[in-house]
Design a protein around this motif. Sequence first.
Motif, PDB file in Angstrom:
ATOM      1  N   LEU A 170       0.836  -1.206   0.000  1.00 51.68           N
ATOM      2  CA  LEU A 170       0.000   0.000   0.000  1.00 51.68           C
ATOM      3  C   LEU A 170       0.870   1.256   0.000  1.00 51.68           C
ATOM      4  O   LEU A 170       0.600   2.208  -0.742  1.00 51.68           O
ATOM      5  N   ALA A 171       1.912   1.253   0.827  1.00 56.39           N
ATOM      6  CA  ALA A 171       2.804   2.413   0.876  1.00 56.39           C
ATOM      7  C   ALA A 171       3.540   2.602  -0.453  1.00 56.39           C
ATOM      8  O   ALA A 171       3.690   3.733  -0.926  1.00 56.39           O
ATOM      9  N   ALA A 221      -1.544  -0.396   9.536  1.00 58.90           N
ATOM     10  CA  ALA A 221      -0.417  -0.561  10.475  1.00 58.90           C
ATOM     11  C   ALA A 221      -0.077   0.793  11.081  1.00 58.90           C
ATOM     12  O   ALA A 221       0.878   1.453  10.657  1.00 58.90           O
ATOM     13  N   PRO A 222      -0.837   1.215  12.082  1.00 56.35           N
ATOM     14  CA  PRO A 222      -0.654   2.553  12.642  1.00 56.35           C
ATOM     15  C   PRO A 222       0.712   2.816  13.268  1.00 56.35           C
ATOM     16  O   PRO A 222       1.095   3.978  13.426  1.00 56.35           O
ATOM     17  N   ASN A 223       1.451   1.775  13.611  1.00 60.37           N
ATOM     18  CA  ASN A 223       2.740   1.969  14.273  1.00 60.37           C
ATOM     19  C   ASN A 223       3.922   2.089  13.316  1.00 60.37           C
ATOM     20  O   ASN A 223       5.047   2.288  13.763  1.00 60.37           O
ATOM     21  N   LEU A 224       3.688   1.973  12.022  1.00 60.96           N
ATOM     22  CA  LEU A 224       4.780   2.096  11.057  1.00 60.96           C
ATOM     23  C   LEU A 224       5.027   3.558  10.696  1.00 60.96           C
ATOM     24  O   LEU A 224       4.095   4.362  10.628  1.00 60.96           O
ATOM     25  N   ALA A 225       6.256   3.883  10.428  1.00 60.30           N
ATOM     26  CA  ALA A 225       6.639   5.249  10.075  1.00 60.30           C
ATOM     27  C   ALA A 225       6.375   5.571   8.612  1.00 60.30           C
ATOM     28  O   ALA A 225       5.984   6.698   8.279  1.00 60.30           O
ATOM     29  N   GLU A 277       5.239  12.463  13.368  1.00 63.16           N
ATOM     30  CA  GLU A 277       4.582  11.187  13.675  1.00 63.16           C
ATOM     31  C   GLU A 277       5.487  10.016  13.267  1.00 63.16           C
ATOM     32  O   GLU A 277       5.599   9.029  13.989  1.00 63.16           O
ATOM     33  N   ALA A 278       6.103  10.144  12.114  1.00 65.50           N
ATOM     34  CA  ALA A 278       7.013   9.092  11.641  1.00 65.50           C
ATOM     35  C   ALA A 278       8.201   8.953  12.586  1.00 65.50           C
ATOM     36  O   ALA A 278       8.578   7.836  12.973  1.00 65.50           O
TER      37      ALA A 278
END
Length: 195
Positions: free
Chosen positions: A128-129, A155-159, A184-185
Amino acid sequence: CAAVLLALALAAAPVPAAHAATAEDLYKSALEARRANDFDRAVQLLTEARAMAPKDADILLLLGQIQGFQQRYDLALDTLGQAQALAPDYADVRLAIARIRSYQGRYAEAAAEVDAVLARDPGNTEALALKGRIALYQNRLDEAEGAYRAARDAAPNLADPHVGLGDVAAARGQFDAAAAEYDEAEAREPGNADI
């Protein structure tokens, strides 16, 4: 006399051979070299590992990725093609191929590889990224934002999704929003040199 005989016996005793590096040892060392941005050393180690384990798709994947970092794109695609022949369903190989093709400006081919991964695994965050990155390269900002949001939601915890959202905001001239996403990243991966 007994001491002399003991000394001679000890001197004549076989010395254990030094631990010979295995393909796995070389692979791990290559990962360390990659983290240190010593790509030439990583390639050297992976070339040795490949000679020991020519059918190891992980060795070929890492070697192809590093060749791509070195902008040796044709060689990288050849190496990754060998990995794909060994492991046709290995998503990481397809995504590495897509990334190299995107670096070459071959966006349709890159997107086809990403779409093939997403067809099998719609929640693949890396895919997706990368879909967002390919859209961003083509200045398709709404599409890029949608893909990055989907990756962030998966995946909210990925940068990486936050970096992508920051890049989209920056491309739109929304620099405060971009800075917030980069923050945030950084909070998710402190010290990451790519952020």
